[in-house]
Each structure stands twice: as C-alpha cells, then as structure tokens.
Design an enzyme around this catalytic site. Structure first.
Site, PDB file in Angstrom:
ATOM      1  N   ASP A  70       0.855  -1.185   0.000  1.00  7.51           N
ATOM      2  CA  ASP A  70       0.000   0.000   0.000  1.00  7.51           C
ATOM      3  C   ASP A  70       0.890   1.234   0.000  1.00  7.51           C
ATOM      4  O   ASP A  70       2.102   1.133   0.165  1.00  7.51           O
ATOM      5  CB  ASP A  70      -1.002  -0.001   1.161  1.00  7.51           C
ATOM      6  CG  ASP A  70      -0.368   0.116   2.536  1.00  7.51           C
ATOM      7  OD1 ASP A  70       0.840  -0.181   2.664  1.00  7.51           O
ATOM      8  OD2 ASP A  70      -1.080   0.498   3.486  1.00  7.51           O
TER       9      ASP A  70
ATOM     10  N   TYR B  20       2.951   4.793   0.750  1.00 10.87           N
ATOM     11  CA  TYR B  20       3.600   5.400   1.912  1.00 10.87           C
ATOM     12  C   TYR B  20       2.578   6.282   2.618  1.00 10.87           C
ATOM     13  O   TYR B  20       1.766   6.945   1.968  1.00 10.87           O
ATOM     14  CB  TYR B  20       4.791   6.254   1.469  1.00 10.87           C
ATOM     15  CG  TYR B  20       5.894   5.473   0.788  1.00 10.87           C
ATOM     16  CD1 TYR B  20       6.579   4.459   1.450  1.00 10.87           C
ATOM     17  CD2 TYR B  20       6.277   5.774  -0.521  1.00 10.87           C
ATOM     18  CE1 TYR B  20       7.609   3.755   0.831  1.00 10.87           C
ATOM     19  CE2 TYR B  20       7.308   5.079  -1.146  1.00 10.87           C
ATOM     20  CZ  TYR B  20       7.963   4.071  -0.472  1.00 10.87           C
ATOM     21  OH  TYR B  20       8.984   3.379  -1.080  1.00 10.87           O
TER      22      TYR B  20
ATOM     23  N   PHE C  56       6.562   1.944  -4.336  1.00  9.00           N
ATOM     24  CA  PHE C  56       7.949   2.163  -3.913  1.00  9.00           C
ATOM     25  C   PHE C  56       8.506   3.539  -4.274  1.00  9.00           C
ATOM     26  O   PHE C  56       9.609   3.896  -3.860  1.00  9.00           O
ATOM     27  CB  PHE C  56       8.880   1.069  -4.468  1.00  9.00           C
ATOM     28  CG  PHE C  56       8.576  -0.301  -3.933  1.00  9.00           C
ATOM     29  CD1 PHE C  56       8.937  -0.665  -2.655  1.00  9.00           C
ATOM     30  CD2 PHE C  56       7.898  -1.232  -4.724  1.00  9.00           C
ATOM     31  CE1 PHE C  56       8.649  -1.927  -2.144  1.00  9.00           C
ATOM     32  CE2 PHE C  56       7.597  -2.504  -4.235  1.00  9.00           C
ATOM     33  CZ  PHE C  56       7.982  -2.849  -2.939  1.00  9.00           C
TER      34      PHE C  56
ATOM     35  N   HIS D  86      11.090  -9.241   0.728  1.00 10.87           N
ATOM     36  CA  HIS D  86      10.691  -7.843   0.585  1.00 10.87           C
ATOM     37  C   HIS D  86      11.882  -6.935   0.873  1.00 10.87           C
ATOM     38  O   HIS D  86      12.712  -7.239   1.737  1.00 10.87           O
ATOM     39  CB  HIS D  86       9.545  -7.525   1.551  1.00 10.87           C
ATOM     40  CG  HIS D  86       8.836  -6.253   1.232  1.00 10.87           C
ATOM     41  ND1 HIS D  86       9.319  -5.022   1.629  1.00 10.87           N
ATOM     42  CD2 HIS D  86       7.696  -6.016   0.552  1.00 10.87           C
ATOM     43  CE1 HIS D  86       8.491  -4.074   1.203  1.00 10.87           C
ATOM     44  NE2 HIS D  86       7.506  -4.645   0.541  1.00 10.87           N
TER      45      HIS D  86
END
Length: 239
Positions: free
Chosen positions: A75, A77, A88, A201
């Site tokens: 989701d 920031y 990202f 991740h």
C-alpha cells in the site's frame, strides 16, 4: 486537509485509459463503484494519500497494451508528500524510504544493469513507469500515519483483477513479487507465459530478519528475459 477535489466516478474511470477493456467484466460487477463510494468518504473525513489525482497514476503511465513488467507493492507510503501513485516511488526532493534504498543497493550490486545511485533526495521511479513498468500497489490508498488502513475496502479485488488481466491474458511480462504478501498474488499469473521473480521484501524490517535484498538479481534477470522475448531491456537508472 490538502486533498483536492474528488472526481466523479465516471471521471475516475477515465484515468484507467485502455485498462477498462480487459477489466470490463470486473467493472460491470459494480465492485469498483462500491470501493469508490467508500474511498470518497475516507478522503472527505480523513487525511488520505495519495492525492485523488494520483490514485491511478500507475495506470495512466502504463497502458495495458504496453505493460512489460509489474512490480507489486502493498500500500502507499503514509507520510505527507510521499505517496505518488507508483509503488515504492516518492517524488523528487523527498527523502528516499528504506525499502527503496534497499532496492537501489540491489541495483548497484547487480553489475549487469549498470546502475548509478541517485541523490538521497531522488526516489522518483517515473522513468521506470515510462518504460512500461507497472508500479502497482495492491491497495491504492492509505490514511495518514496508518499503514494498511485501507486494507479490506475493496482495492484488493480490483488489483487482483488487474494482475489476472495481465498474468493470464498477456505473455512475456515480468512480475516482481517481493515478500509473502506480493507472492500471494502468484495464483493470478500464468507462469508458463510470463516470468515470475520472487525475493524477500526490500523493507529494512525484512533485512532485520536475515533477508538480504542487496543480493537480489531480479533486475538483470528481468532484462535477460525481456531480451529473449525480443523486447527492449529496462534501463533501471532513475536520473
């Protein structure tokens, strides 16, 4: 709240461009309309990111007809000024978040891609999107300071339909699935027609558990695959 005006549902759909064609069956079910109604209330009652105009930025940047790679995030920031509708990515002049720093480290270590690290205030991945890399968060909005706060509001159904529309209807596409959450979307992808790249991740939290994203070679692996399919490789530099 610096939210900006929230568009009508019809204008909202226009931001999807040619994505409305492969998503027609899903859209006809009315599920996205319900999500829209819920999200609009959220924007009217809380500080929510990204700005309304940026919710579908990933789709505006990458037409369905041209998508060559998909990087699946979770989701947006949740701090002011960071979310921009691309997984990202943060706007220029915003401090690069930890996950993206680790992505940069992996790119630096992947000698085959010839990556030059940008300044500490350059985390804008628009150049990737402009090369038809779909930077897709599974949940497209979030309340300020509350990670995963819009989980379960309907976005997952929409983005799973997106991943399926690519992963089952197209071929020669590279999917980057980092972490268990993204890897849970593997079932929507036909791995016999597309390349699925999995790794831990890039979050610093993953690093603390022993996963070293800096050793990830997914970027050169993706380019080798794209070249093998007669497509141009991706220039991973962001400058």
């Amino acid at each position: 709240m610096e939210q900006g005006g929230f568009p009508s549902y019809d204008n909202w759909l226009k931001d999807l461009g040619d994505w409305t064609v492969p998503l027609k069956e899903f859209l006809d079910e009315g599920k996205l309309q319900k999500t829209y109604d819920t999200i609009k209330k959220e924007y009217n009652s809380h500080t929510v990111f990204p700005p309304p105009k940026d919710i579908f930025t990933a789709f505006k940047r990458v037409p369905y007809s041209k998508v060559k790679a998909v990087i699946v995030g979770q989701d947006p920031y949740f701090n002011k000024g960071e979310a921009m509708g691309l997984s990202f990515s943060v706007p220029k002049d915003v401090k690069v978040p930890g996950s993206l720093k680790n992505i940069y480290k992996a790119l630096e270590n992947d000698n085959k891609v010839k990556f030059k690290r940008p300044s500490p205030l350059h985390g804008d991945l628009t150049k990737w999107a402009n090369q038809n890399v779909l930077l897709l968060n599974v949940v497209l909005t979030v309340r300020e300071k509350k990670a995963n706060s819009h989980k379960g509001l309907g976005w997952e159904q929409f983005t799973e339909a997106v991943i399926s529309a690519i992963g089952k209807k197209k071929s020669g596409v590279v999917f980057f699935l980092w972490g268990k959450f993204a890897q849970g979307k593997k079932k929507f992808i036909d791995g016999s027609k597309n390349l699925i790249l999995e790794y831990a991740h890039p979050s610093p939290l993953s690093a603390s558990s022993g996963a070293d994203f800096s050793k990830c070679k997914n970027f050169s692996q993706a380019n080798e695959y794209l070249i093998s399919k007669g497509n141009d490789p991706i220039n991973w530099n962001v400058d």
